[in-house]
Design a protein around this motif. Sequence first.
Motif, short mmCIF file in Angstrom:
data_model
loop_
_atom_site.label_atom_id
_atom_site.label_comp_id
_atom_site.label_asym_id
_atom_site.label_seq_id
_atom_site.Cartn_x
_atom_site.Cartn_y
_atom_site.Cartn_z
N ALA A 114 75.95 100.01 119.42
CA ALA A 114 76.72 99.06 120.23
C ALA A 114 77.28 97.96 119.33
O ALA A 114 76.84 96.80 119.35
CB ALA A 114 75.84 98.47 121.33
N ILE A 115 78.27 98.32 118.51
CA ILE A 115 78.92 97.34 117.65
C ILE A 115 80.42 97.41 117.88
O ILE A 115 80.95 98.41 118.36
CB ILE A 115 78.61 97.60 116.16
N HIS A 116 81.10 96.33 117.54
CA HIS A 116 82.54 96.27 117.69
C HIS A 116 83.19 97.28 116.75
O HIS A 116 82.88 97.32 115.55
CB HIS A 116 83.04 94.86 117.37
N ARG A 117 84.07 98.10 117.28
CA ARG A 117 84.62 99.23 116.52
C ARG A 117 85.38 98.77 115.27
O ARG A 117 85.24 99.36 114.20
CB ARG A 117 85.53 100.04 117.43
N GLY A 118 86.17 97.72 115.40
CA GLY A 118 86.97 97.28 114.26
C GLY A 118 86.21 96.51 113.21
O GLY A 118 86.76 96.21 112.15
N SER A 119 84.94 96.17 113.49
CA SER A 119 84.18 95.35 112.54
C SER A 119 83.95 96.07 111.22
O SER A 119 83.80 95.43 110.18
CB SER A 119 82.84 94.94 113.16
N VAL A 120 83.90 97.40 111.24
CA VAL A 120 83.69 98.16 110.01
C VAL A 120 84.84 97.91 109.03
O VAL A 120 84.61 97.61 107.85
CB VAL A 120 83.55 99.67 110.31
N LEU A 121 86.07 98.01 109.51
CA LEU A 121 87.22 97.78 108.65
C LEU A 121 87.34 96.32 108.25
O LEU A 121 87.66 96.00 107.10
CB LEU A 121 88.50 98.25 109.34
N ILE A 122 87.10 95.42 109.19
CA ILE A 122 87.22 93.99 108.90
C ILE A 122 86.22 93.58 107.82
O ILE A 122 86.53 92.80 106.92
CB ILE A 122 87.01 93.17 110.19
N GLY A 123 85.00 94.13 107.90
CA GLY A 123 84.01 93.84 106.87
C GLY A 123 84.47 94.28 105.50
O GLY A 123 84.29 93.57 104.50
N HIS A 124 85.08 95.48 105.43
CA HIS A 124 85.60 95.96 104.16
C HIS A 124 86.71 95.03 103.64
O HIS A 124 86.75 94.71 102.44
CB HIS A 124 86.15 97.37 104.32
N VAL A 125 87.61 94.63 104.52
CA VAL A 125 88.76 93.82 104.10
C VAL A 125 88.31 92.46 103.59
O VAL A 125 88.71 92.02 102.50
CB VAL A 125 89.77 93.68 105.26
N ILE A 126 87.49 91.76 104.37
CA ILE A 126 87.06 90.43 103.95
C ILE A 126 86.24 90.51 102.66
O ILE A 126 86.41 89.70 101.74
CB ILE A 126 86.26 89.74 105.07
N GLY A 127 85.35 91.50 102.58
CA GLY A 127 84.56 91.66 101.37
C GLY A 127 85.43 91.93 100.15
O GLY A 127 85.19 91.38 99.06
N SER A 128 86.46 92.77 100.31
CA SER A 128 87.34 93.07 99.20
C SER A 128 88.15 91.86 98.78
O SER A 128 88.36 91.63 97.58
CB SER A 128 88.28 94.22 99.58
N VAL A 129 88.63 91.08 99.75
CA VAL A 129 89.40 89.88 99.40
C VAL A 129 88.53 88.90 98.64
O VAL A 129 88.97 88.29 97.65
CB VAL A 129 89.98 89.24 100.68
N LEU A 130 87.28 88.72 99.05
CA LEU A 130 86.37 87.83 98.34
C LEU A 130 86.13 88.32 96.91
O LEU A 130 86.15 87.53 95.95
CB LEU A 130 85.05 87.72 99.08
N GLN A 131 85.93 89.62 96.76
CA GLN A 131 85.73 90.17 95.41
C GLN A 131 86.99 90.01 94.57
O GLN A 131 86.90 89.72 93.36
CB GLN A 131 85.36 91.65 95.51
N ALA A 132 88.16 90.18 95.18
CA ALA A 132 89.41 90.02 94.44
C ALA A 132 89.58 88.58 93.96
O ALA A 132 89.99 88.34 92.82
CB ALA A 132 90.60 90.43 95.32
N VAL A 133 89.25 87.61 94.83
CA VAL A 133 89.37 86.21 94.45
C VAL A 133 88.41 85.88 93.30
O VAL A 133 88.78 85.19 92.34
CB VAL A 133 89.11 85.29 95.67
N ILE A 134 87.18 86.38 93.39
CA ILE A 134 86.22 86.15 92.31
C ILE A 134 86.71 86.78 91.01
O ILE A 134 86.61 86.17 89.92
CB ILE A 134 84.84 86.71 92.70
N SER A 135 87.26 87.99 91.10
CA SER A 135 87.78 88.66 89.91
C SER A 135 88.94 87.88 89.30
O SER A 135 89.04 87.75 88.07
CB SER A 135 88.23 90.08 90.26
N VAL A 136 89.82 87.35 90.16
CA VAL A 136 90.94 86.55 89.67
C VAL A 136 90.44 85.30 88.95
O VAL A 136 90.97 84.91 87.90
CB VAL A 136 91.87 86.18 90.84
N VAL A 137 89.40 84.68 89.50
CA VAL A 137 88.83 83.50 88.85
C VAL A 137 88.28 83.85 87.47
O VAL A 137 88.48 83.11 86.50
CB VAL A 137 87.73 82.88 89.74
N LEU A 138 87.61 85.00 87.36
CA LEU A 138 87.05 85.41 86.07
C LEU A 138 88.16 85.70 85.05
O LEU A 138 88.07 85.27 83.90
CB LEU A 138 86.17 86.65 86.26
N VAL A 139 89.19 86.43 85.47
CA VAL A 139 90.31 86.71 84.56
C VAL A 139 91.03 85.42 84.21
O VAL A 139 91.43 85.20 83.05
CB VAL A 139 91.27 87.73 85.18
#
Length: 272
Positions: A114-139
């Motif tokens: 019983a979970i929200h169907r779109g939460s799986v994709l949203i979790g991937h997107v937000i997680g990826s954006v956070l990782q991208a921002v951290i990677s940009v900071v490192l570069v």
Amino acid sequence: MSAPLAPARPSRISLAVRDSATMLRRNLLHARRYPSLTLNLLLTPIMLLLLFVYIFGDTMSAGIGGGGPDRSAYIAFVVPGLLLMTIGSTTIGTAVSVSNDMTEGIIARFRTMAIHRGSVLIGHVIGSVLQAVISVVLVGAVGVAIGFRSTDATVLEWLAAFGLLVLFATALTWIAVGMGLVSPNAEAAGNNAMPLILLPLLSSTFVPLDAMPGWFQPIAEYQPFTPAIETLRGLLLGTGIGHNGWLALAWCLGLAALGYFWSTSKFDDEPK
């Protein structure tokens, strides 16, 4: 005595936020436990930065400026493009992660819960954006360490540059999610997402448009990375961005919308 009031049921929005936060936490834990893919993708722009600055920097700067070698000027030129290339590299990991979820059976289990169907994709997107921002900071930190400076940019231009990076990361992440959903396995997902690394190589990352052969200039100009690079370069260096700002914004919004509708429709088409 009056009957006790039943507890209020959480709204659909609050449930979606809660489930998306849970999926985000799951993806961040996966990234922490298996950092090799992220590190491998992060090393590509860092190695290109060091290669073009220390091996080709003097030659490239002399060819671009028409004068003598000026490595510091070339560092200022190339770093903005490699920041956006870092985003493209990072989102390849998103395509691989989504494909793994689809092929390993975890999505089928999520659909029984019983979970929200779109939460799986949203979790991937937000997680990826956070990782991208951290990677940009490192570069970016590597760029600063070897001499990149942004002394002419105002606070407003810095905020606009950060907003552009986040928006660009969001757009590419939705495209990467769609690529992961249509790929039969993780290897295919990584191959399908390779244009996210190749396109920056065919843009104005390393040389300006007017220094390219005439037949090649349209290829470099009419793609999403070039206007985004020129906009970021203008914001960080305090120079004009011309029409590139609107083009970059249009590309980001268009790719984000395309990726969102592509991903959600493909995800909804999967058997429940």
